[in-house]
Structures are given as structure tokens and as C-alpha cells.
Write a protein that holds these residues in place. Structure first.
Motif, PDB file in Angstrom:
ATOM      1  N   TYR A  10      82.909 -18.077 -61.671  1.00  0.00           N
ATOM      2  CA  TYR A  10      82.105 -18.495 -63.026  1.00  0.00           C
ATOM      3  C   TYR A  10      83.617 -18.952 -63.943  1.00  0.00           C
ATOM      4  O   TYR A  10      84.279 -18.004 -64.124  1.00  0.00           O
ATOM      5  N   ASP A  11      83.673 -20.128 -64.092  1.00  0.00           N
ATOM      6  CA  ASP A  11      85.009 -20.744 -64.681  1.00  0.00           C
ATOM      7  C   ASP A  11      84.670 -21.163 -66.220  1.00  0.00           C
ATOM      8  O   ASP A  11      83.891 -22.127 -66.147  1.00  0.00           O
ATOM      9  N   GLU A  12      85.239 -20.739 -67.073  1.00  0.00           N
ATOM     10  CA  GLU A  12      85.121 -21.196 -68.464  1.00  0.00           C
ATOM     11  C   GLU A  12      86.418 -21.883 -68.924  1.00  0.00           C
ATOM     12  O   GLU A  12      87.394 -21.096 -68.898  1.00  0.00           O
ATOM     13  N   LEU A  13      86.498 -23.345 -68.960  1.00  0.00           N
ATOM     14  CA  LEU A  13      87.792 -23.900 -69.426  1.00  0.00           C
ATOM     15  C   LEU A  13      87.752 -24.415 -70.707  1.00  0.00           C
ATOM     16  O   LEU A  13      86.636 -25.301 -71.090  1.00  0.00           O
ATOM     17  N   GLU A  14      88.616 -24.324 -71.422  1.00  0.00           N
ATOM     18  CA  GLU A  14      88.874 -24.685 -72.892  1.00  0.00           C
ATOM     19  C   GLU A  14      90.111 -25.444 -73.281  1.00  0.00           C
ATOM     20  O   GLU A  14      91.172 -24.439 -72.802  1.00  0.00           O
ATOM     21  N   ALA A  15      90.187 -26.394 -74.041  1.00  0.00           N
ATOM     22  CA  ALA A  15      91.786 -26.723 -74.436  1.00  0.00           C
ATOM     23  C   ALA A  15      91.400 -27.120 -76.051  1.00  0.00           C
ATOM     24  O   ALA A  15      90.262 -27.315 -76.653  1.00  0.00           O
ATOM     25  N   SER A  16      92.389 -27.574 -76.544  1.00  0.00           N
ATOM     26  CA  SER A  16      92.516 -27.661 -78.153  1.00  0.00           C
ATOM     27  C   SER A  16      92.189 -29.181 -78.316  1.00  0.00           C
ATOM     28  O   SER A  16      92.010 -29.761 -79.331  1.00  0.00           O
ATOM     29  N   GLU A  17      92.272 -29.974 -77.149  1.00  0.00           N
ATOM     30  CA  GLU A  17      91.826 -31.528 -77.288  1.00  0.00           C
ATOM     31  C   GLU A  17      91.220 -31.798 -75.836  1.00  0.00           C
ATOM     32  O   GLU A  17      91.164 -31.071 -74.954  1.00  0.00           O
ATOM     33  N   GLY A  92      88.077 -36.189 -69.875  1.00  0.00           N
ATOM     34  CA  GLY A  92      87.871 -36.407 -71.278  1.00  0.00           C
ATOM     35  C   GLY A  92      86.950 -35.509 -72.074  1.00  0.00           C
ATOM     36  O   GLY A  92      86.034 -35.858 -72.827  1.00  0.00           O
ATOM     37  N   CYS A  93      87.167 -34.104 -71.820  1.00  0.00           N
ATOM     38  CA  CYS A  93      86.388 -33.059 -72.704  1.00  0.00           C
ATOM     39  C   CYS A  93      87.385 -32.132 -73.052  1.00  0.00           C
ATOM     40  O   CYS A  93      88.171 -31.821 -72.063  1.00  0.00           O
ATOM     41  N   SER A  94      87.143 -31.362 -74.072  1.00  0.00           N
ATOM     42  CA  SER A  94      87.943 -30.349 -74.307  1.00  0.00           C
ATOM     43  C   SER A  94      87.367 -28.918 -73.667  1.00  0.00           C
ATOM     44  O   SER A  94      88.201 -28.037 -73.925  1.00  0.00           O
ATOM     45  N   ALA A  95      86.127 -29.064 -73.451  1.00  0.00           N
ATOM     46  CA  ALA A  95      85.636 -27.674 -72.784  1.00  0.00           C
ATOM     47  C   ALA A  95      84.601 -27.923 -71.794  1.00  0.00           C
ATOM     48  O   ALA A  95      83.851 -28.906 -71.824  1.00  0.00           O
ATOM     49  N   THR A  96      84.681 -27.364 -70.691  1.00  0.00           N
ATOM     50  CA  THR A  96      83.593 -27.397 -69.568  1.00  0.00           C
ATOM     51  C   THR A  96      83.440 -26.263 -68.837  1.00  0.00           C
ATOM     52  O   THR A  96      84.222 -25.210 -68.846  1.00  0.00           O
ATOM     53  N   ARG A  97      82.566 -25.905 -68.075  1.00  0.00           N
ATOM     54  CA  ARG A  97      82.301 -24.898 -67.047  1.00  0.00           C
ATOM     55  C   ARG A  97      81.993 -25.246 -65.626  1.00  0.00           C
ATOM     56  O   ARG A  97      81.448 -26.274 -65.421  1.00  0.00           O
ATOM     57  N   PHE A  98      82.156 -24.360 -64.852  1.00  0.00           N
ATOM     58  CA  PHE A  98      81.889 -24.442 -63.262  1.00  0.00           C
ATOM     59  C   PHE A  98      81.193 -22.998 -62.943  1.00  0.00           C
ATOM     60  O   PHE A  98      81.635 -22.323 -63.320  1.00  0.00           O
ATOM     61  N   LEU A  99      80.507 -23.506 -61.791  1.00  0.00           N
ATOM     62  CA  LEU A  99      79.908 -22.139 -61.192  1.00  0.00           C
ATOM     63  C   LEU A  99      79.954 -22.534 -59.644  1.00  0.00           C
ATOM     64  O   LEU A  99      79.581 -23.566 -59.224  1.00  0.00           O
ATOM     65  N   ALA A 100      80.539 -21.763 -58.869  1.00  0.00           N
ATOM     66  CA  ALA A 100      80.978 -21.966 -57.642  1.00  0.00           C
ATOM     67  C   ALA A 100      79.906 -20.754 -56.899  1.00  0.00           C
ATOM     68  O   ALA A 100      80.318 -19.730 -56.975  1.00  0.00           O
ATOM     69  N   ILE A 101      78.922 -21.222 -55.833  1.00  0.00           N
ATOM     70  CA  ILE A 101      78.439 -20.152 -55.068  1.00  0.00           C
ATOM     71  C   ILE A 101      79.082 -20.437 -53.773  1.00  0.00           C
ATOM     72  O   ILE A 101      78.652 -21.522 -53.066  1.00  0.00           O
ATOM     73  N   ILE A 102      79.814 -19.503 -53.161  1.00  0.00           N
ATOM     74  CA  ILE A 102      80.117 -19.756 -51.674  1.00  0.00           C
ATOM     75  C   ILE A 102      79.766 -18.778 -50.849  1.00  0.00           C
ATOM     76  O   ILE A 102      79.583 -17.665 -50.978  1.00  0.00           O
ATOM     77  N   GLN A 103      79.087 -19.133 -49.741  1.00  0.00           N
ATOM     78  CA  GLN A 103      78.401 -18.384 -48.745  1.00  0.00           C
ATOM     79  C   GLN A 103      79.177 -18.555 -47.333  1.00  0.00           C
ATOM     80  O   GLN A 103      79.536 -19.615 -47.041  1.00  0.00           O
ATOM     81  N   VAL A 104      79.513 -17.453 -46.720  1.00  0.00           N
ATOM     82  CA  VAL A 104      80.358 -17.364 -45.705  1.00  0.00           C
ATOM     83  C   VAL A 104      79.715 -16.518 -44.577  1.00  0.00           C
ATOM     84  O   VAL A 104      78.927 -15.576 -44.739  1.00  0.00           O
ATOM     85  N   GLY A 105      79.521 -17.260 -43.257  1.00  0.00           N
ATOM     86  CA  GLY A 105      78.766 -16.713 -42.334  1.00  0.00           C
ATOM     87  C   GLY A 105      79.413 -17.408 -40.863  1.00  0.00           C
ATOM     88  O   GLY A 105      79.768 -18.088 -40.870  1.00  0.00           O
ATOM     89  N   ASP A 106      78.456 -16.721 -39.871  1.00  0.00           N
ATOM     90  CA  ASP A 106      78.598 -17.433 -38.688  1.00  0.00           C
ATOM     91  C   ASP A 106      77.317 -18.172 -38.080  1.00  0.00           C
ATOM     92  O   ASP A 106      77.112 -18.402 -36.960  1.00  0.00           O
ATOM     93  N   GLU A 107      76.521 -18.346 -39.093  1.00  0.00           N
ATOM     94  CA  GLU A 107      75.328 -19.161 -38.918  1.00  0.00           C
ATOM     95  C   GLU A 107      74.628 -19.933 -40.294  1.00  0.00           C
ATOM     96  O   GLU A 107      75.598 -19.827 -41.365  1.00  0.00           O
ATOM     97  N   ALA A 108      73.522 -20.392 -40.395  1.00  0.00           N
ATOM     98  CA  ALA A 108      73.209 -21.295 -41.528  1.00  0.00           C
ATOM     99  C   ALA A 108      73.022 -20.246 -42.554  1.00  0.00           C
ATOM    100  O   ALA A 108      72.436 -19.172 -42.539  1.00  0.00           O
ATOM    101  N   VAL A 109      73.345 -20.742 -43.684  1.00  0.00           N
ATOM    102  CA  VAL A 109      73.220 -19.732 -45.076  1.00  0.00           C
ATOM    103  C   VAL A 109      71.805 -20.173 -45.643  1.00  0.00           C
ATOM    104  O   VAL A 109      71.136 -21.166 -45.734  1.00  0.00           O
ATOM    105  N   PRO A 110      71.426 -19.282 -46.484  1.00  0.00           N
ATOM    106  CA  PRO A 110      70.220 -19.415 -47.361  1.00  0.00           C
ATOM    107  C   PRO A 110      70.335 -20.392 -48.367  1.00  0.00           C
ATOM    108  O   PRO A 110      71.496 -20.975 -48.934  1.00  0.00           O
ATOM    109  N   ILE A 111      69.298 -21.624 -48.770  1.00  0.00           N
ATOM    110  CA  ILE A 111      69.345 -22.514 -49.588  1.00  0.00           C
ATOM    111  C   ILE A 111      69.304 -21.924 -51.172  1.00  0.00           C
ATOM    112  O   ILE A 111      68.819 -20.841 -51.437  1.00  0.00           O
TER     113      ILE A 111
END
Length: 199
Positions: A10-17, A92-111
Motif C-alpha cells: 500500500y503506497d501513499e505518494l505525495e508531493a508539493s506540486e 499530473g497530480c500532487s498525490a496518489t495511492r496504489f494497492l498491489a496484491i501479489i499472489q505467488v504459487g505453483d498453480e492458479a491463484v484466487p480471484i
């Protein structure tokens, strides 16, 4: 890390401009990108595992990838194959956020099922506020186990559990609005000395 094979970022990104933001992800193998679902998949056939990343953002973002470094490595050769570098770009924005959900395995991962700011994956429920105009919040809970991690102003707690004890050094650390209850399935919170940004 959420047991047994899920990682969340979960990333919170902010800048002054207003600026250009670039969220980066790297892999030894090429990404298979679904630009509509914002899903990024890699498959390491030699080692027999796959990773599926679904990326969510507070703003519209574009995806691109390359197998070249920004600065070429000084040493090259067959024993140093190119790696893959993915970029999610927001302009073109001074603040934004990202959420990455990473699933690792040797077969299909849940939806991953999304309902607003709530994401359900396997037995885990994740709430992440992606609107940068609102107070940040990340809350993770398990459907059947007494496991909760919460970062934000409203900190849920399991019905019956014991909170982590405060150390005698608590007066020397920054006050962080989180609630964390001991569980082998969730990471311990990181506490920084006052004035440390953690970056």
C-alpha cells in the motif's frame, strides 16, 4: 505477507506540486499484462512458480514494460540475462495511492473481488482507501482466524486477542495510529524513532 502466498503493498505518494508518478515492479521473466484488469503475471518455468499481481490506483494509470535498464550494466553476458521492469505511470497530480496484491504459487491463484475500497482474496479481506483526498487507511482481517492489521484512524480489533505489549522505549518512538494483534500470518509493525520518515 498474508498466509499462505499473498503479499500486499500500500503506497501513499505525495508531493508539493503536480508531478509524474512511476510505480515500478521488476521480474527475471517477462510480464504478461492485462491492461483492462490491471493484472501482471510472470511465470518462471525453470523454477516452477508463478506470480500474479493486480494493481489498483487512486488515479488512472498506464502500464509499460522493458527488458532494458535505465543505466546499462557494466557487466554483461549470457550469465547476466536482461531483467524485466514494469512501470505504472500517473501524470499530473500532487498525490496518489496504489494497492498491489501479489499472489505467488505453483498453480492458479484466487480471484480478487472488489467492492469499492474493500478487496476479498481467499480468506482475507483488505480495506484500502485509494482516494488521496481522504485519510489513508489499510485494514486487513481474516475470515475465520483472530488476525487483524490496521493502519489508520479507526483500528478494528478481534473479538478476543491480546495486543502487542508496549516497551519501556515507547516514549522515544513516533506515535503511529495502528492496531496490530499478534498472529503468525501477519507482519510485525515497524516503529521508527521520532523524526524518521521510514524512507
Amino acid at each position: 505477507m498474508l498466509h499462505p502466498h499473498t503479499v500486499i503493498v500500500y503506497d501513499e505518494l505525495e508531493a508539493s506540486e503536480a508531478v509524474r508518478w512511476e510505480w515500478l515492479l521488476h521480474s527475471p521473466t517477462e510480464f504478461k499484462m492485462d491492461a483492462t484488469k490491471k493484472t501482471l503475471s510472470t511465470n518462471n518455468k525453470i523454477k516452477g512458480w508463478m506470480a500474479v499481481t493486480q494493481l489498483f490506483g487512486g488515479h488512472v494509470f498506464t502500464l509499460s514494460q522493458t527488458d532494458r535498464f535505465v543505466v546499462p550494466p557494466a557487466i554483461t553476458g549470457a550469465e547476466y540475462p536482461n531483467q524485466w521492469h514494469l512501470t505504472a505511470r500517473v501524470d499530473g497530480c500532487s498525490a496518489t495511492r496504489f494497492l498491489a496484491i501479489i499472489q505467488v504459487g505453483d498453480e492458479a491463484v484466487p480471484i480478487i473481488n472488489r467492492d469499492g475500497d474493500t478487496f476479498n482474496v481467499g480468506d482475507w479481506t483488505i480495506k484500502a482507501v485509494l482516494d488521496a483526498s481522504k485519510a489513508p487507511e489499510l485494514a486487513v482481517s481474516h475470515r475465520t482466524e483472530q488476525a487483524v492489521f490496521s493502519y489508520g484512524t479507526d483500528n478494528p480489533a478481534p473479538k478476543a486477542s491480546t495486543s502487542c505489549s508496549q516497551s519501556s522505549e515507547s516514549a522515544d518512538v513516533a506515535s503511529v495510529p495502528y492496531s496490530h494483534h499478534a498472529s503468525p500470518a501477519l507482519p510485525h509493525p515497524i516503529r521508527y524513532p521520532t523524526g524518521h520518515s521510514g524512507s
